[in-house]
Design an enzyme around this catalytic site. Structure first.
Site, PDB file in Angstrom:
ATOM      1  N   ARG A  53     -10.574  25.282  26.026  1.00 53.09           N
ATOM      2  CA  ARG A  53     -11.577  25.204  24.949  1.00 53.09           C
ATOM      3  C   ARG A  53     -11.107  24.295  23.818  1.00 53.09           C
ATOM      4  O   ARG A  53     -11.890  23.499  23.321  1.00 53.09           O
ATOM      5  CB  ARG A  53     -11.961  26.595  24.439  1.00 53.09           C
ATOM      6  CG  ARG A  53     -13.291  26.569  23.685  1.00 53.09           C
ATOM      7  CD  ARG A  53     -13.777  27.959  23.324  1.00 53.09           C
ATOM      8  NE  ARG A  53     -12.876  28.581  22.403  1.00 53.09           N
ATOM      9  CZ  ARG A  53     -12.268  29.741  22.587  1.00 53.09           C
ATOM     10  NH1 ARG A  53     -12.496  30.452  23.662  1.00 53.09           N
ATOM     11  NH2 ARG A  53     -11.443  30.208  21.692  1.00 53.09           N
ATOM     12  N   TYR A 105     -31.440  11.419  10.287  1.00 58.58           N
ATOM     13  CA  TYR A 105     -31.811  12.007  11.566  1.00 58.58           C
ATOM     14  C   TYR A 105     -32.528  13.341  11.325  1.00 58.58           C
ATOM     15  O   TYR A 105     -32.000  14.239  10.666  1.00 58.58           O
ATOM     16  CB  TYR A 105     -30.565  12.204  12.422  1.00 58.58           C
ATOM     17  CG  TYR A 105     -30.887  12.787  13.763  1.00 58.58           C
ATOM     18  CD1 TYR A 105     -31.583  12.036  14.707  1.00 58.58           C
ATOM     19  CD2 TYR A 105     -30.526  14.080  14.088  1.00 58.58           C
ATOM     20  CE1 TYR A 105     -31.900  12.578  15.939  1.00 58.58           C
ATOM     21  CE2 TYR A 105     -30.843  14.615  15.324  1.00 58.58           C
ATOM     22  CZ  TYR A 105     -31.532  13.860  16.240  1.00 58.58           C
ATOM     23  OH  TYR A 105     -31.850  14.401  17.458  1.00 58.58           O
ATOM     24  N   ASP A 178     -23.062   9.302   8.842  1.00 56.62           N
ATOM     25  CA  ASP A 178     -23.614   9.241  10.198  1.00 56.62           C
ATOM     26  C   ASP A 178     -23.825   7.756  10.494  1.00 56.62           C
ATOM     27  O   ASP A 178     -24.746   7.124   9.975  1.00 56.62           O
ATOM     28  CB  ASP A 178     -24.926  10.027  10.285  1.00 56.62           C
ATOM     29  CG  ASP A 178     -25.526  10.021  11.702  1.00 56.62           C
ATOM     30  OD1 ASP A 178     -25.150   9.146  12.499  1.00 56.62           O
ATOM     31  OD2 ASP A 178     -26.387  10.881  11.974  1.00 56.62           O
ATOM     32  N   LYS A 203     -25.698   7.999  21.893  1.00 57.00           N
ATOM     33  CA  LYS A 203     -26.416   6.751  21.661  1.00 57.00           C
ATOM     34  C   LYS A 203     -25.523   5.565  22.036  1.00 57.00           C
ATOM     35  O   LYS A 203     -25.141   5.440  23.181  1.00 57.00           O
ATOM     36  CB  LYS A 203     -26.897   6.723  20.210  1.00 57.00           C
ATOM     37  CG  LYS A 203     -27.558   8.043  19.753  1.00 57.00           C
ATOM     38  CD  LYS A 203     -28.855   8.358  20.452  1.00 57.00           C
ATOM     39  CE  LYS A 203     -29.386   9.759  20.186  1.00 57.00           C
ATOM     40  NZ  LYS A 203     -29.473  10.172  18.805  1.00 57.00           N
TER      41      LYS A 203
HETATM   42  C1  LIG Z   1     -29.420  11.358  18.079  1.00 54.47           C
HETATM   43  C2  LIG Z   1     -28.873  11.383  16.707  1.00 54.47           C
HETATM   44  C3  LIG Z   1     -28.208  12.508  16.204  1.00 54.47           C
HETATM   45  C4  LIG Z   1     -28.058  13.775  17.022  1.00 54.47           C
HETATM   46  O1  LIG Z   1     -27.238  13.555  18.120  1.00 54.47           O
HETATM   47  P1  LIG Z   1     -27.347  14.395  19.490  1.00 54.47           P
HETATM   48  O2  LIG Z   1     -26.289  13.782  20.327  1.00 54.47           O
HETATM   49  O3  LIG Z   1     -28.732  14.213  20.011  1.00 54.47           O
HETATM   50  O4  LIG Z   1     -27.080  15.816  19.132  1.00 54.47           O
HETATM   51  C5  LIG Z   1     -27.677  12.441  14.924  1.00 54.47           C
HETATM   52  N1  LIG Z   1     -27.824  11.333  14.168  1.00 54.47           N
HETATM   53  C6  LIG Z   1     -28.458  10.243  14.610  1.00 54.47           C
HETATM   54  C7  LIG Z   1     -28.574   9.046  13.727  1.00 54.47           C
HETATM   55  C8  LIG Z   1     -29.006  10.227  15.887  1.00 54.47           C
HETATM   56  O5  LIG Z   1     -29.664   9.139  16.329  1.00 54.47           O
END
Ligand SMILES: *Cc1c(COP(=O)(O)O)cnc(C)c1O
Length: 380
Positions: A53, A105, A178, A203
């Site tokens: 874990r 997001y 982010d 992404k």
């Molecule tokens: C998709 C996304 C998230 C969330 O990520 P997941 O992998 O879907 O949990 C957070 N921030 C941005 C900018 C995103 O495009």
């Protein structure tokens, strides 16, 4: 590759830092799937691995690559972008004040607005592109974290990381960015004073629409980082080893993919801004974009693969255009090799800052002429 300190990130990551499997001399290391590890006869665990874990060698390979990409002291991979983001907030303490971007997001903004108070966090949402608004919101001694996203979903506004970091640090707060939309190829937020970088590795980092994953990278492996690590270990948010392997494979081509997508997105944005049916193209690479000058300073090598268009004829026309594509895929998400189009307001729902006439475009690595032609026939 310890004897080659001057090789570029592109070179290092193309070879996944050059790690090989010593017993077999294989150029691709194995996927470590064990959930538990042998204890030494004297009761120690000198391998550094106790239980799956918290401990996994494939996960650590992925983390070393992400730390290299971001110029970070350490990195952590988690089961999704949302688990990465929430692990940072859950490492704060009850009563802590946090400031977050109004354009970000959607699922994370929703969690911050609706649920974070249940964990004792005091959340204030501001437009982080407005530095006066950030200054007014940050409370010295009380604000512990400023969270921003740049370029921000789905309007692609640009926040000045350096300026926000200066405001936050003067008040004793950390800054987390982010950076999913920029990827470490175009922006390395730690170089602009951020403390933590977060990615939805689903992404660009993975880039093939086949892994849900998240990543964090830190400027300092300090007490707060240790708290985030405990959150991941305790809540069981580590990524699975197969997903970590796919992520490592995807990151080998990150540089090529991001540069190709960025070049095509700039071409599409430029051409689409002259289209009679389109009222606005939102893309930081366009000189008309309000964040363009800042983006030129903060993003190197391109402005990213993401853009949005607003249709003059409104919501129905936007949904109709999305229905008419043949090559673009009508789907949520972004950052994959295949281009995606989405009527974003439909997924964000009520309260979203996203205009209803907006289509979000994630440019992939296909031929830009094919991508342009398909959009034009769908919009007409
Ligand atoms: C998709 C996304 C998230 C969330 O990520 P997941 O992998 O879907 O949990 C957070 N921030 C941005 C900018 C995103 O495009």
């Amino acid at each position: 590759m310890t004897d080659a300190p001057n090789w570029s990130r592109r070179t290092l990551v193309a070879q996944a830092l050059g790690h090989i499997d010593e017993p077999s001399r294989a150029v691709v290391p194995p996927i470590h799937i064990a959930t538990t590890y042998i204890r030494d006869p004297d009761n120690e665990y000198r391998s550094g691995n106790i239980y799956g874990r918290p401990d996994n060698a494939t996960i650590r390979e992925a983390e070393a690559i992400i730390a290299t990409l971001e110029g970070a002291a350490a990195a952590m991979v988690l089961g999704s972008g949302m688990s990465a983001a929430t692990a940072v907030f859950l490492a704060l303490k009850p009563g802590d004040h946090v400031v977050a971007s109004s354009v970000m997001y959607w699922a994370l903004r929703n969690w911050l607005v609706k649920d974070a108070a249940d964990w004792g966090l005091r959340v204030e949402i501001v437009d982080t592109t407005d530095l006066d608004a950030v200054r007014a919101a940050v409370k010295p001694g009380q604000t512990k974290l400023v969270w921003l996203e740049t370029p921000s979903n789905p309007l692609w506004t640009i926040t000045d990381i350096r300026a926000v970091a200066d405001i936050a640090h003067a008040a004793g707060a950390r800054v987390a960015v982010d950076s999913t939309g920029a990827s470490p190829i175009l922006t390395r937020p730690l170089e602009f004073g951020a403390d933590i970088v977060m990615h939805s590795a689903t992404k660009y980092l993975n880039g093939h629409s086949d892994v849900i994953a998240g990543a964090l990278a830190t400027a300092k492996a300090d007490d707060f980082w240790a708290r985030i690590k405990r959150v991941r270990a305790t809540l069981g948010q580590i990524l699975g080893p197969f997903e970590a392997f796919l992520l490592i494979r995807g990151m080998r081509t990150l540089d090529l993919r991001v540069r190709a997508a960025s070049a095509s997105a700039l071409e599409l944005a430029t051409r689409l801004s002259n289209h009679a049916a389109i009222a606005h193209v939102l893309y930081p690479g366009l000189p008309t974009h309000p964040g363009h000058d800042l983006a030129r300073r903060q993003m190197q090598g391109g402005f990213g693969g993401m853009l949005s268009i607003r249709l003059r004829a409104g919501e129905v026309a936007a949904i109709h255009a999305a229905a008419g594509v043949k090559l673009w895929k009508r789907a949520t998400s972004l950052g994959g090799v295949e281009s995606l189009v989405e009527h974003r307001a439909s997924i964000e729902g009520p309260g979203s800052p996203c205009p209803t006439d907006l289509l979000r475009l994630s440019t992939g690595i296909e031929d830009v002429e094919d991508l342009y032609g398909d959009l034009i026939q769908a919009i007409k």
